[in-house]
Design a protein around this motif. Structure first.
Motif, PDB file in Angstrom:
ATOM      1  N   ALA A   1       0.813  -1.218   0.000  1.00  0.00           N
ATOM      2  CA  ALA A   1       0.000   0.000   0.000  1.00  0.00           C
ATOM      3  C   ALA A   1       0.846   1.268   0.000  1.00  0.00           C
ATOM      4  CB  ALA A   1      -0.917   0.004   1.219  1.00  0.00           C
ATOM      5  N   ASP A   2       2.169   1.119  -0.021  1.00  0.00           N
ATOM      6  CA  ASP A   2       3.084   2.263  -0.044  1.00  0.00           C
ATOM      7  C   ASP A   2       2.932   3.180   1.164  1.00  0.00           C
ATOM      8  OD1 ASP A   2       4.303   1.526  -2.480  1.00  0.00           O
ATOM      9  OD2 ASP A   2       2.699   2.489  -3.627  1.00  0.00           O
ATOM     10  N   VAL A   3       2.690   2.581   2.344  1.00  0.00           N
ATOM     11  CA  VAL A   3       2.647   3.416   3.538  1.00  0.00           C
ATOM     12  C   VAL A   3       4.057   3.943   3.826  1.00  0.00           C
ATOM     13  CG1 VAL A   3       0.709   2.090   4.482  1.00  0.00           C
ATOM     14  CG2 VAL A   3       3.044   1.579   5.236  1.00  0.00           C
ATOM     15  N   GLU A   4       4.122   5.046   4.542  1.00  0.00           N
ATOM     16  CA  GLU A   4       5.407   5.689   4.812  1.00  0.00           C
ATOM     17  C   GLU A   4       6.026   5.254   6.132  1.00  0.00           C
ATOM     18  OE1 GLU A   4       4.549   9.818   4.722  1.00  0.00           O
ATOM     19  OE2 GLU A   4       3.827   9.794   2.636  1.00  0.00           O
ATOM     20  N   ARG A   5       5.186   4.810   7.076  1.00  0.00           N
ATOM     21  CA  ARG A   5       5.689   4.570   8.421  1.00  0.00           C
ATOM     22  C   ARG A   5       4.912   3.431   9.076  1.00  0.00           C
ATOM     23  NH1 ARG A   5       9.174   7.427  10.747  1.00  0.00           N
ATOM     24  NH2 ARG A   5       8.950   9.023   9.131  1.00  0.00           N
ATOM     25  N   PHE A   6       5.632   2.587   9.802  1.00  0.00           N
ATOM     26  CA  PHE A   6       5.018   1.454  10.496  1.00  0.00           C
ATOM     27  C   PHE A   6       5.519   1.492  11.944  1.00  0.00           C
ATOM     28  CE2 PHE A   6       4.142  -2.821  11.837  1.00  0.00           C
ATOM     29  CZ  PHE A   6       3.150  -3.315  11.014  1.00  0.00           C
ATOM     30  N   VAL A   7       4.589   1.720  12.883  1.00  0.00           N
ATOM     31  CA  VAL A   7       4.927   1.793  14.304  1.00  0.00           C
ATOM     32  C   VAL A   7       4.357   0.559  14.999  1.00  0.00           C
ATOM     33  CG1 VAL A   7       4.781   3.141  16.425  1.00  0.00           C
ATOM     34  CG2 VAL A   7       4.845   4.308  14.196  1.00  0.00           C
ATOM     35  N   PHE A   8       5.226  -0.194  15.615  1.00  0.00           N
ATOM     36  CA  PHE A   8       4.864  -1.472  16.231  1.00  0.00           C
ATOM     37  C   PHE A   8       5.036  -1.374  17.742  1.00  0.00           C
ATOM     38  CE2 PHE A   8       6.498  -5.807  17.511  1.00  0.00           C
ATOM     39  CZ  PHE A   8       5.276  -6.471  17.403  1.00  0.00           C
ATOM     40  N   THR A   9       3.994  -1.718  18.478  1.00  0.00           N
ATOM     41  CA  THR A   9       4.106  -1.750  19.928  1.00  0.00           C
ATOM     42  C   THR A   9       4.412  -3.172  20.370  1.00  0.00           C
ATOM     43  OG1 THR A   9       2.591   0.105  20.181  1.00  0.00           O
ATOM     44  CG2 THR A   9       2.969  -1.261  22.110  1.00  0.00           C
ATOM     45  N   SER A  10       5.588  -3.339  20.945  1.00  0.00           N
ATOM     46  CA  SER A  10       6.060  -4.650  21.366  1.00  0.00           C
ATOM     47  C   SER A  10       5.911  -4.774  22.879  1.00  0.00           C
ATOM     48  CB  SER A  10       7.519  -4.829  20.914  1.00  0.00           C
ATOM     49  OG  SER A  10       7.957  -6.148  21.152  1.00  0.00           O
TER      50      SER A  10
END
Length: 303
Positions: free
Chosen positions: A95-104
């Motif tokens: 989807a060409d997203v710019e940013r991926f923030v993952f809560t671990s």
């Protein structure tokens, strides 16, 4: 910026959506209740087990905040936390997203030894490899909080610590067992997510100070209606006094459990000293995290 938030009806998700000053889309499963979401937040139905639904959910999205996880259901952890994350990562790339923030979770951070007996931590470690062990067309951030307290805990994840104090005038073992804690405010986790959406990448710790039972239970008692007194009992007294007493009560049929369980020491997110009180944002105190949790439980009629 349009942000897709998975796990939007959970503890962190609700607090994030109530605080986020960005256009947000809450990803919800068809069976999820959306009544607690802010009125101005759009929703989209999708599921981590359904890749096609993820493609649709990501239309017009610039960034992803991935909070969804199976925390207590061991049978779902691999499929949701690892395979589900992989599906979302692949869909985000397409989807060409710019940013991926993952809560671990704190146990998945490379500087903190993961509990090999915890299926949850191991599923998060596997998710780490999907994010940091591969190249992606988007920027990646991961957040590692310790033990989170705060408002909007509709799933009562911290109620076990508050309820015994709220319902007793005096708290002594065996009403509690020995434990250590590292507590952070949910607002600090939310602020760190926002910080990552602003451009921070890589691994972000959110930790407080390491705390004793006496500190935590005493703070809860100060804010809980009922004026409970917490009697701090040293571990040696629990070992040589409480355990034998509970064993005796068990043998004569008064106690449903023997005393062995009272020797177990709980660890709620503690870290090495050099990793304490770390966050990329200005932190609230652990006392305020406890206060806000207790006041919220009281406001919804639980105390």
């Amino acid at each position: 910026m349009t942000v897709l938030v998975t796990g939007s009806t959970g503890f962190i998700g609700l607090n994030l959506l109530h605080a986020l000053d960005r256009e947000a889309v809450a990803m919800v499963r068809p069976s999820s209740s959306t009544s607690r979401l802010p009125d101005d937040v759009d929703t989209v139905e999708a599921d981590l087990t359904n890749p096609d639904s993820l493609v649709s959910a990501l239309e017009g999205v610039d960034s992803v905040v991935h909070l969804a996880a199976a925390v207590y259901d061991t049978a779902r952890m691999a499929g949701t936390n690892t395979t589900g994350t992989e599906r979302l990562v692949e869909a985000a790339a397409a989807a060409d997203v710019e940013r991926f923030v993952f809560t671990s979770t704190i146990g998945a951070h490379p500087d903190v030894p993961a509990d090999t007996g915890s299926a949850y931590q191991q599923s998060k470690v596997a998710s780490e490899e999907l994010l940091f062990g591969r190249d992606h067309p988007f920027a990646v951030s991961a957040i590692y909080p310790t033990y989170i307290f705060g408002q909007r805990d509709y799933r009562l994840t911290r109620y076990e610590h508050v309820q015994p104090i709220a319902t007793n005038r005096v708290l002594v073992p065996p009403l509690y067992t020995a434990a250590t804690y590292n507590i952070v405010h949910v607002d600090d986790v939310v602020a760190t997510i926002d910080h990552c959406l602003d451009g921070a990448t890589g691994r972000q710790l959110v930790t407080g100070p390491n705390l004793t039972n006496k500190q935590v239970l005493g703070a809860i008692a100060r804010h809980t209606p009922g004026k409970c007194t917490v009697v701090n009992v040293p571990y040696s007294a629990i070992r040589w006094g409480v355990k034998p007493a509970m064993d005796l009560l068990y043998r004569v049929g008064i106690s449903p459990v023997p005393g062995e369980g009272f020797l177990q020491r709980g660890d709620y997110g503690t870290v090495r000293q050099d990793l304490t009180e770390r966050a990329p944002v200005r932190q609230r105190s652990w006392q305020s995290a406890i206060r806000d949790t207790v006041e919220w439980y009281d406001s919804v009629g639980l105390l």
